[in-house]
Write a protein that holds these residues in place. Structure first.
Motif, PDB file in Angstrom:
ATOM      1  N   ILE A 522       0.972  -0.977  -0.396  1.00 30.42           N
ATOM      2  CA  ILE A 522      -0.438  -0.022  -0.190  1.00 30.42           C
ATOM      3  C   ILE A 522       0.794   1.514   0.096  1.00 30.42           C
ATOM      4  CG2 ILE A 522      -1.874  -1.052   1.020  1.00 30.42           C
ATOM      5  CD1 ILE A 522      -1.068  -0.079   3.979  1.00 30.42           C
ATOM      6  N   VAL A 523       0.718   2.066   0.015  1.00 29.79           N
ATOM      7  CA  VAL A 523       1.215   3.413  -0.282  1.00 29.79           C
ATOM      8  C   VAL A 523       0.194   4.648   0.278  1.00 29.79           C
ATOM      9  CG1 VAL A 523       1.679   5.622  -1.424  1.00 29.79           C
ATOM     10  CG2 VAL A 523       2.066   3.363  -2.591  1.00 29.79           C
ATOM     11  N   ASN A 524       1.122   4.814   2.070  1.00 26.80           N
ATOM     12  CA  ASN A 524       0.235   6.122   2.293  1.00 26.80           C
ATOM     13  C   ASN A 524       1.076   7.415   2.618  1.00 26.80           C
ATOM     14  OD1 ASN A 524      -1.533   7.119   4.118  1.00 26.80           O
ATOM     15  ND2 ASN A 524      -1.406   6.433   5.750  1.00 26.80           N
ATOM     16  N   ASP A 525       0.227   8.859   2.083  1.00 30.01           N
ATOM     17  CA  ASP A 525       1.297   9.643   2.345  1.00 30.01           C
ATOM     18  C   ASP A 525       2.556   9.080   1.922  1.00 30.01           C
ATOM     19  OD1 ASP A 525      -0.623  11.086   3.417  1.00 30.01           O
ATOM     20  OD2 ASP A 525      -0.270  10.478   5.604  1.00 30.01           O
ATOM     21  N   ASP A 526       2.647   9.014   0.204  1.00 34.69           N
ATOM     22  CA  ASP A 526       3.745   9.376  -0.768  1.00 34.69           C
ATOM     23  C   ASP A 526       4.679   8.152   0.600  1.00 34.69           C
ATOM     24  OD1 ASP A 526       2.685  10.793  -2.703  1.00 34.69           O
ATOM     25  OD2 ASP A 526       3.686  11.812  -1.409  1.00 34.69           O
ATOM     26  N   VAL A 527       4.281   6.827   1.214  1.00 35.96           N
ATOM     27  CA  VAL A 527       5.464   6.526   1.564  1.00 35.96           C
ATOM     28  C   VAL A 527       4.791   4.568   1.551  1.00 35.96           C
ATOM     29  CG1 VAL A 527       6.189   5.188   4.204  1.00 35.96           C
ATOM     30  CG2 VAL A 527       6.081   8.005   3.830  1.00 35.96           C
ATOM     31  N   ASP A 528       6.242   4.002   1.077  1.00 32.92           N
ATOM     32  CA  ASP A 528       5.826   2.190   0.796  1.00 32.92           C
ATOM     33  C   ASP A 528       5.473   1.776   2.010  1.00 32.92           C
ATOM     34  OD1 ASP A 528       5.186   3.190  -1.937  1.00 32.92           O
ATOM     35  OD2 ASP A 528       7.432   2.541  -2.711  1.00 32.92           O
ATOM     36  N   ARG A 529       4.842   0.813   2.239  1.00 36.25           N
ATOM     37  CA  ARG A 529       4.592  -0.169   2.907  1.00 36.25           C
ATOM     38  C   ARG A 529       3.595  -1.071   2.438  1.00 36.25           C
ATOM     39  NH1 ARG A 529       0.941   2.574   7.989  1.00 36.25           N
ATOM     40  NH2 ARG A 529       2.400   0.773   9.131  1.00 36.25           N
ATOM     41  N   TRP A 530       4.061  -2.353   3.796  1.00 39.13           N
ATOM     42  CA  TRP A 530       3.703  -3.653   3.155  1.00 39.13           C
ATOM     43  C   TRP A 530       3.003  -4.264   4.330  1.00 39.13           C
ATOM     44  CZ3 TRP A 530       3.993  -6.290  -1.114  1.00 39.13           C
ATOM     45  CH2 TRP A 530       4.877  -6.065  -2.553  1.00 39.13           C
ATOM     46  N   LEU A 531       2.082  -4.216   4.192  1.00 33.93           N
ATOM     47  CA  LEU A 531       1.013  -5.212   5.253  1.00 33.93           C
ATOM     48  C   LEU A 531       0.776  -6.431   5.182  1.00 33.93           C
ATOM     49  CD1 LEU A 531      -1.508  -2.247   5.242  1.00 33.93           C
ATOM     50  CD2 LEU A 531       0.655  -2.174   6.863  1.00 33.93           C
ATOM     51  N   GLU A 532       0.277  -7.042   6.344  1.00 35.27           N
ATOM     52  CA  GLU A 532       0.938  -8.548   6.417  1.00 35.27           C
ATOM     53  C   GLU A 532      -0.373  -9.074   6.448  1.00 35.27           C
ATOM     54  OE1 GLU A 532       4.049 -11.324   7.858  1.00 35.27           O
ATOM     55  OE2 GLU A 532       3.381  -9.986   9.452  1.00 35.27           O
ATOM     56  N   VAL A 533      -1.017 -10.254   5.397  1.00 29.55           N
ATOM     57  CA  VAL A 533      -2.509 -10.043   5.637  1.00 29.55           C
ATOM     58  C   VAL A 533      -2.851 -11.432   5.549  1.00 29.55           C
ATOM     59  CG1 VAL A 533      -3.450  -7.950   4.220  1.00 29.55           C
ATOM     60  CG2 VAL A 533      -2.938  -9.991   2.878  1.00 29.55           C
ATOM     61  N   ASP A 534      -4.040 -11.609   6.310  1.00 30.90           N
ATOM     62  CA  ASP A 534      -4.521 -13.301   6.219  1.00 30.90           C
ATOM     63  C   ASP A 534      -5.418 -13.476   4.873  1.00 30.90           C
ATOM     64  OD1 ASP A 534      -6.276 -11.859   7.452  1.00 30.90           O
ATOM     65  OD2 ASP A 534      -6.467 -13.486   9.314  1.00 30.90           O
ATOM     66  N   GLY A 535      -5.985 -14.377   4.959  1.00 27.04           N
ATOM     67  CA  GLY A 535      -6.824 -14.545   3.669  1.00 27.04           C
ATOM     68  C   GLY A 535      -6.593 -14.157   2.452  1.00 27.04           C
ATOM     69  N   ALA A 536      -5.129 -14.956   2.089  1.00 32.54           N
ATOM     70  CA  ALA A 536      -5.493 -14.219   1.005  1.00 32.54           C
ATOM     71  C   ALA A 536      -5.669 -15.194  -0.400  1.00 32.54           C
ATOM     72  CB  ALA A 536      -3.714 -14.243   0.509  1.00 32.54           C
ATOM     73  N   THR A 537      -6.495 -14.632  -1.141  1.00 28.37           N
ATOM     74  CA  THR A 537      -6.492 -15.587  -2.660  1.00 28.37           C
ATOM     75  C   THR A 537      -5.887 -15.659  -3.782  1.00 28.37           C
ATOM     76  OG1 THR A 537      -7.308 -12.994  -3.102  1.00 28.37           O
ATOM     77  CG2 THR A 537      -9.206 -13.623  -1.521  1.00 28.37           C
ATOM     78  N   SER A 538      -4.843 -15.156  -3.799  1.00 29.77           N
ATOM     79  CA  SER A 538      -3.810 -16.198  -4.446  1.00 29.77           C
ATOM     80  C   SER A 538      -2.159 -15.865  -4.031  1.00 29.77           C
ATOM     81  CB  SER A 538      -4.025 -15.227  -5.838  1.00 29.77           C
ATOM     82  OG  SER A 538      -3.487 -13.516  -5.334  1.00 29.77           O
ATOM     83  N   ALA A 539      -1.717 -16.469  -5.522  1.00 32.24           N
ATOM     84  CA  ALA A 539      -0.401 -16.880  -4.784  1.00 32.24           C
ATOM     85  C   ALA A 539       0.538 -14.820  -4.860  1.00 32.24           C
ATOM     86  CB  ALA A 539       0.905 -17.987  -5.760  1.00 32.24           C
ATOM     87  N   SER A 540       0.059 -14.733  -5.789  1.00 31.01           N
ATOM     88  CA  SER A 540       0.786 -12.818  -5.789  1.00 31.01           C
ATOM     89  C   SER A 540       0.959 -12.340  -4.630  1.00 31.01           C
ATOM     90  CB  SER A 540      -0.188 -12.327  -6.680  1.00 31.01           C
ATOM     91  OG  SER A 540      -1.596 -12.021  -5.772  1.00 31.01           O
ATOM     92  N   PHE A 541       0.173 -12.582  -2.940  1.00 29.27           N
ATOM     93  CA  PHE A 541       0.356 -12.207  -2.160  1.00 29.27           C
ATOM     94  C   PHE A 541       1.405 -13.436  -0.867  1.00 29.27           C
ATOM     95  CE2 PHE A 541      -4.244 -10.693  -2.914  1.00 29.27           C
ATOM     96  CZ  PHE A 541      -4.654  -9.913  -2.432  1.00 29.27           C
ATOM     97  N   CYS A 542       1.691 -13.452  -2.336  1.00 26.85           N
ATOM     98  CA  CYS A 542       3.026 -13.880  -0.590  1.00 26.85           C
ATOM     99  C   CYS A 542       4.464 -13.881  -1.108  1.00 26.85           C
ATOM    100  CB  CYS A 542       3.472 -15.935  -1.484  1.00 26.85           C
ATOM    101  SG  CYS A 542       2.130 -16.791  -1.374  1.00 26.85           S
ATOM    102  N   SER A 543       4.962 -13.435   0.179  1.00 28.59           N
ATOM    103  CA  SER A 543       6.874 -12.593  -0.138  1.00 28.59           C
ATOM    104  C   SER A 543       7.160 -13.150   1.325  1.00 28.59           C
ATOM    105  CB  SER A 543       6.523 -11.322   0.499  1.00 28.59           C
ATOM    106  OG  SER A 543       5.142 -10.744   1.634  1.00 28.59           O
ATOM    107  N   CYS A 544       8.689 -12.873   0.975  1.00 26.19           N
ATOM    108  CA  CYS A 544       9.812 -13.109   2.312  1.00 26.19           C
ATOM    109  C   CYS A 544       9.727 -12.284   3.220  1.00 26.19           C
ATOM    110  CB  CYS A 544      10.992 -12.975   1.794  1.00 26.19           C
ATOM    111  SG  CYS A 544      11.409 -13.918  -0.027  1.00 26.19           S
ATOM    112  N   VAL A 545       9.314 -12.818   4.321  1.00 17.32           N
ATOM    113  CA  VAL A 545       9.039 -12.365   5.980  1.00 17.32           C
ATOM    114  C   VAL A 545      10.784 -11.231   6.220  1.00 17.32           C
ATOM    115  CG1 VAL A 545      10.326 -12.670   8.075  1.00 17.32           C
ATOM    116  CG2 VAL A 545       8.562 -13.646   7.121  1.00 17.32           C
ATOM    117  N   GLU A 546      10.504 -10.053   6.574  1.00 15.80           N
ATOM    118  CA  GLU A 546      11.532  -8.935   6.779  1.00 15.80           C
ATOM    119  C   GLU A 546      12.785  -9.670   7.464  1.00 15.80           C
ATOM    120  OE1 GLU A 546      10.593  -4.889   7.484  1.00 15.80           O
ATOM    121  OE2 GLU A 546       8.673  -5.029   5.730  1.00 15.80           O
ATOM    122  N   GLY A 547      14.101  -9.448   6.746  1.00 18.09           N
ATOM    123  CA  GLY A 547      15.379 -10.081   8.240  1.00 18.09           C
ATOM    124  C   GLY A 547      15.752 -10.865   7.222  1.00 18.09           C
TER     125      GLY A 547
END
Length: 547
Positions: A522-547
């Motif tokens: 998501i982009v909020n006030d020109d700041v890029d952020r990644w929010l963890e979400v449950d109930g994902a509906t496709s593989a496009s939501f998959c990402s590595c855990v930071e760190g």
């Protein structure tokens, strides 16, 4: 011995046991139950009596009374018969829906049952209402057991005289063709009938002033002299103000056969077209009321509008006048050169009655009276019995008929399932004592055994759910959710690092082996952020855990 006390035969009983009960072992009012009707508000339901519509014709009145006795004294419900009689099936359909008009913007207190409903000729508004308000529309519970018919009748004595003296069959429409026969000599003269007993042709509430139908008459027959145009539209042209003479005898009304309409001139426009198309020498009049109509039919030789079931003129040995077989498409165009259609006479119920009182609904589906039953009831009323006395007498003397209408306790309906004495649902009838609605997480499925069809509650399969009572199907879990157990009332959202990309999944796919999550950019006030979400509906939501 039958365990049901009301199932004892009453072969000779003809009087009421008390002012309240018809059956000696009927259920007392103090022991009867109320319907639990869904309503808006904090409680969600309202305890109410089962309300019955009653039409303003005798067969409906006696059918309603008979049904009310059985619903109250055998099935054990509080029953109310509406005090104001209903004039037709359109009005009753609105009462059963709880609506004042077809747009249903204004509501009225809902009724629940209407017996002896004539369905022929219902306007298209009812079909449209079923489409626009499917949850409110009344449901047909099938035939009353007999077919309704109405047409012109001729009394027995005149019919027999014509046949045995001249071979003329007055119960057949072609015998009235004046170019071939002289049927009028077997009937009374119009001049013998006192016009004081008739309504004027220009009465605005009568069918002689029905502009649409008079235009149809003029268009299809070409008889321009048969109608006249007024400021209010076209109306029948009655030279003397009381009788409409057909073209076959218009030149001399003394050659006309009196034809007596009923009610406010029900279907006089049909009789007008018949008279013109088939060269019938008729003079059609509308008696002021039922008393005048009965007196005229009794005392004069006329053609008259009558119907079945009805007992008013059974003693006259009257016969129907047979016309060509009904053509529906022609009647829909206002062209009436064929006979009446047969009328389906059915039972109607409010759409929610099956859920509120399944056994009442099933009882009404099972209820069927033969035409002979109804005619005998009507004849008893015609001879002076009250509706209550006639209906009760029939109930007492025909126990072997109506006991077959009472649902078997284990004859479950869709949405229900067999249950034991502890309220637990069962897979078969062996230990069943009754039925109850299937609980959330279950659905109702039909089974067939030696006693016939019934229903059992089955758990929803894994990957599906049902969150309401009394359902017949389970719903697949939405994408992003799953359930891996049978009998689920809801589905579970996929955990972080998992997704469900199709509906009906029993487990979620893993994004990877380790250090994976599901997140959304998501982009909020020109700041890029990644929010963890449950109930994902496709593989496009998959990402590595930071760190």
């Amino acid at each position: 011995m039958d365990a049901r006390p009301w199932a004892v035969l009453f072969l000779n009983a003809v009087s009421l046991v008390s002012a309240e009960l018809c059956l000696p072992h009927g259920i007392l009012a103090s022991s009867r139950r109320y319907l639990q009707e869904p309503v808006d508000g904090p409680d969600g339901v309202n305890a109410t009596a089962l309300r019955m519509v009653v039409y303003d014709w005798p067969s409906a009145e006696v059918a309603t009374e008979l049904t009310a006795i059985l619903l109250s004294e055998v099935l054990g419900y509080h029953v109310e018969i509406n005090a104001v009689k209903t004039t037709g099936s359109v009005e009753s359909a609105l009462q059963l829906a709880g609506c004042v008009s077809f747009d249903c913007l204004e509501r009225q207190r809902r009724s629940h049952v209407a017996m002896d409903t004539w369905l022929a000729g219902l306007p298209g508004e009812l079909a449209n209402f079923e489409r626009t308000h499917p949850n409110l529309a009344a449901r047909s519970l099938g035939s009353m057991g007999y077919i309704g018919s109405d047409t012109l009748y001729v009394k027995g004595p005149g019919r027999d005289e014509a046949y045995y003296t001249s071979g003329l069959a007055l119960d057949y429409y072609k015998s009235y063709n004046t170019s071939l026969h002289d049927p009028a000599r077997f009937f009374s003269k119009v001049s013998e009938l006192d016009t004081a007993a008739f309504a004027p042709c220009n009465s605005s509430e009568h069918e002689f002033t029905n502009d649409v139908q008079m235009r149809f008459y003029r268009e299809w027959t070409g008889d321009e002299e048969g109608v006249r145009e007024t400021a209010a539209g076209f109306m029948a042209n009655c030279a003397d103000g009381y009788f409409w003479p057909s073209p076959a005898c218009r030149h001399n009304i003394s050659d006309c056969i009196p034809l007596l309409a009923a009610g406010f001139g029900w279907n006089v426009y049909v009789f007008m077209q018949w008279s013109t198309f088939f060269a019938m020498p008729t003079a059609i009049g509308i008696p002021k009321g039922e008393e005048q109509r009965r007196s005229l039919v009794e005392n004069f030789r006329t053609l008259f509008h009558w119907w079945s079931p009805d007992a008013a003129f059974l003693h006259l040995d009257a016969s129907q006048v047979v016309f060509p077989r009904h053509k529906r498409r022609e009647w829909e165009m206002g062209l009436y050169r064929t006979g009446y259609p047969e009328n389906n006479i059915v039972k109607l119920a409010a759409g929610q009655l099956a859920a509120m009182a399944p056994r009442v609904y099933q009882f009404l589906e099972n209820l069927r009276l033969d035409l002979e039953d109804m005619q005998s009831l009507l004849l008893e009323v015609e001879r002076g019995a009250t509706l209550r006395v006639a209906a009760c007498s029939w109930v007492r003397n025909n126990t072997e008929i109506w006991t077959t209408w009472i649902p078997v306790d284990t004859q479950c309906l869709p949405g229900e399932g067999l249950q034991d004495s502890n309220g637990q649902h069962l897979a078969n009838r062996s230990a069943a004592v009754g039925c109850s609605s299937c609980r959330p997480g279950n659905f109702s499925r039909s089974i067939l055994d030696n006693e016939g069809e019934t229903y059992v509650c089955k758990p929803c399969p894994a990957g599906t759910y049902e969150n309401a009572f009394g359902k017949t199907v389970c719903v697949s879990c939405d994408v992003g959710t799953f359930t891996n157990a049978a009998g689920s009332a809801h589905c579970v959202r996929c955990d972080l690092g998992r997704f469900a990309n199709v509906s009906g999944m029993t487990q979620c796919h893993a994004c990877g082996t380790e250090h994976w999550t599901t997140s959304q950019h998501i982009v909020n006030d020109d700041v890029d952020r990644w929010l963890e979400v449950d109930g994902a509906t496709s593989a496009s939501f998959c990402s590595c855990v930071e760190g």
